[in-house]
Design an enzyme around this catalytic site. Structure first.
Site, PDB file in Angstrom:
ATOM      1  N   LYS A 206      -4.384  -1.894  -7.903  1.00 38.33           N
ATOM      2  CA  LYS A 206      -4.093  -0.478  -8.168  1.00 38.33           C
ATOM      3  C   LYS A 206      -2.920  -0.352  -9.144  1.00 38.33           C
ATOM      4  O   LYS A 206      -2.970   0.427 -10.101  1.00 38.33           O
ATOM      5  CB  LYS A 206      -3.789   0.253  -6.851  1.00 38.33           C
ATOM      6  CG  LYS A 206      -5.023   0.445  -5.976  1.00 38.33           C
ATOM      7  CD  LYS A 206      -4.700   0.930  -4.563  1.00 38.33           C
ATOM      8  CE  LYS A 206      -5.972   0.965  -3.723  1.00 38.33           C
ATOM      9  NZ  LYS A 206      -5.763   1.331  -2.320  1.00 38.33           N
TER      10      LYS A 206
ATOM     11  N   GLN B  33      -0.887   2.293   1.772  1.00 37.29           N
ATOM     12  CA  GLN B  33      -2.044   1.427   1.987  1.00 37.29           C
ATOM     13  C   GLN B  33      -2.341   1.284   3.476  1.00 37.29           C
ATOM     14  O   GLN B  33      -1.446   1.049   4.290  1.00 37.29           O
ATOM     15  CB  GLN B  33      -1.783   0.052   1.347  1.00 37.29           C
ATOM     16  CG  GLN B  33      -2.968  -0.891   1.368  1.00 37.29           C
ATOM     17  CD  GLN B  33      -4.131  -0.442   0.484  1.00 37.29           C
ATOM     18  OE1 GLN B  33      -3.960   0.340  -0.450  1.00 37.29           O
ATOM     19  NE2 GLN B  33      -5.313  -0.929   0.781  1.00 37.29           N
TER      20      GLN B  33
ATOM     21  N   ASP C  23      -4.957   9.922  -2.461  1.00 45.53           N
ATOM     22  CA  ASP C  23      -6.007   9.261  -1.675  1.00 45.53           C
ATOM     23  C   ASP C  23      -6.985  10.287  -1.105  1.00 45.53           C
ATOM     24  O   ASP C  23      -8.095   9.925  -0.706  1.00 45.53           O
ATOM     25  CB  ASP C  23      -5.374   8.522  -0.484  1.00 45.53           C
ATOM     26  CG  ASP C  23      -5.383   7.006  -0.655  1.00 45.53           C
ATOM     27  OD1 ASP C  23      -6.228   6.491  -1.395  1.00 45.53           O
ATOM     28  OD2 ASP C  23      -4.531   6.363  -0.013  1.00 45.53           O
TER      29      ASP C  23
HETATM   30  N1  GUN Z   1      -7.306   0.619   2.569  1.00 47.09           N
HETATM   31  C1  GUN Z   1      -8.550   0.314   2.120  1.00 47.09           C
HETATM   32  N2  GUN Z   1      -8.939   1.210   1.187  1.00 47.09           N
HETATM   33  C2  GUN Z   1      -7.922   2.081   1.040  1.00 47.09           C
HETATM   34  C3  GUN Z   1      -7.729   3.215   0.199  1.00 47.09           C
HETATM   35  O1  GUN Z   1      -8.589   3.635  -0.595  1.00 47.09           O
HETATM   36  N3  GUN Z   1      -6.537   3.833   0.325  1.00 47.09           N
HETATM   37  C4  GUN Z   1      -5.582   3.421   1.192  1.00 47.09           C
HETATM   38  N4  GUN Z   1      -4.447   4.111   1.260  1.00 47.09           N
HETATM   39  N5  GUN Z   1      -5.728   2.374   1.981  1.00 47.09           N
HETATM   40  C5  GUN Z   1      -6.899   1.712   1.893  1.00 47.09           C
END
Ligand code: GUN
Length: 283
Positions: free
Chosen positions: A53, A97, A120
């Protein structure tokens, strides 16, 4: 193979180039879009995700900060950190996350993020906005699936879409997005008695369970569009989705591969959401 591949890498490349151009336009106005990624603990999969990311942000010209904390971080310290980021004008998007360590209430942390920075799309305010058709951030994975359908000019009006999986992150928001585009939507899950009877009726199938071979060729109507959100490992340790790709590609009209399908689109839509968060405070 009869199905056409919907290539998530190729579509991402195009969309990320558009993001990069909009980032430059925003920078010319004095705003650099900024994303804060918060990782608590040392889950190896999460470490890979957050690195990807942050790298994608850098490549598209966004500012990003990765904050890593020890697994012993307290919930109140994390809540305080989120509040600090809410107040930070250089940060337009906040991503905590998941999963978080067991002693931290993940939902409570998500609700602490300002909805204006919830890139998100996990906050209750974002979920409510999606449900009611109001402006708000859409969760990145189902949003990416919608962009994949758009990329093949697929008109959902009057079509039957079957979503397999009912998670808050993918299945439920996916169903709402498909509904918003006038599809008739069925959500299937672990208590659905006859999954095959449902999927055989589908013009569009989204598989989002997290289990291999949830969808096999005998379950797919010829000409259906199949989107595979799964991310699993096969017996040889190779990445695979929820769909039996080799079988289903022989009957579907379009199919997404794993890897190289929905995965890159998730990060692409995170960039789009972060850019739009920055645009909305700049205009
Ligand atoms: N864990 C797995 N996928 C995601 C996501 O798209 N966002 C976040 N914050 N955590 C994750």
């Amino acid at each position: 193979m009869t199905a056409q591949l919907i290539d998530g890498n190729q579509l991402s490349k195009k969309l990320r180039a558009e993001v990069a151009a909009r980032v430059q336009a925003l920078k010319a106005k004095g705003t650099t879009p900024g994303l804060a990624v918060v990782l608590v603990g040392d889950n190896p999969a999460s470490q890979v995700y957050v690195r990807n990311k942050v790298k994608a942000c850098e490549d598209a010209g966004l500012h990003s900060v990765l904050e890593k904390y020890d697994a012993t971080m307290t919930e109140s310290d994390l809540l305080a950190r989120v509040e600090g980021l809410n107040q930070d004008p250089s940060i337009h998007g906040i991503l905590v996350q998941l999963p978080l360590p067991a002693h931290i209430d993940g939902q409570k942390v998500i609700e602490a993020i300002s909805p204006a920075k919830d890139v998100d799309g996990f906050h209750i305010a974002s979920a409510g906005a999606l449900m009611t058709g109001m402006p708000g951030f859409w969760p990145c994975t189902p949003y990416g699936c919608m962009m994949m359908l758009e990329s093949i000019d697929y008109d959902l009006k009057g079509k039957h879409a079957v979503v397999i999986g009912r998670s808050n992150i993918v299945g439920k928001p996916m169903a709402l997005m498909l509904l918003q585009k006038n599809a008739t939507v069925t959500i299937c899950h672990s208590a659905t008695p006859d999954l095959k009877a449902m999927t055989l009726q589908a013009d569009v199938i989204v598989a989002a369970v997290g289990k291999r071979n949830v969808l096999t060729v005998d379950m797919v109507k010829p000409g259906a569009v199949v989107l595979d959100v799964g991310m699993n490992r096969n017996d040889e340790g190779k990445l695979c989705g929820d769909v039996d790709f080799d079988g289903v590609k022989e009957v579907a009209s379009h199919i997404t591969p794993v890897p190289g399908g929905v995965g890159p689109m998730t990060i692409t839509m995170l960039l789009v959401n972060t850019l739009e968060a920055a645009e909305s405070v700049t205009k």
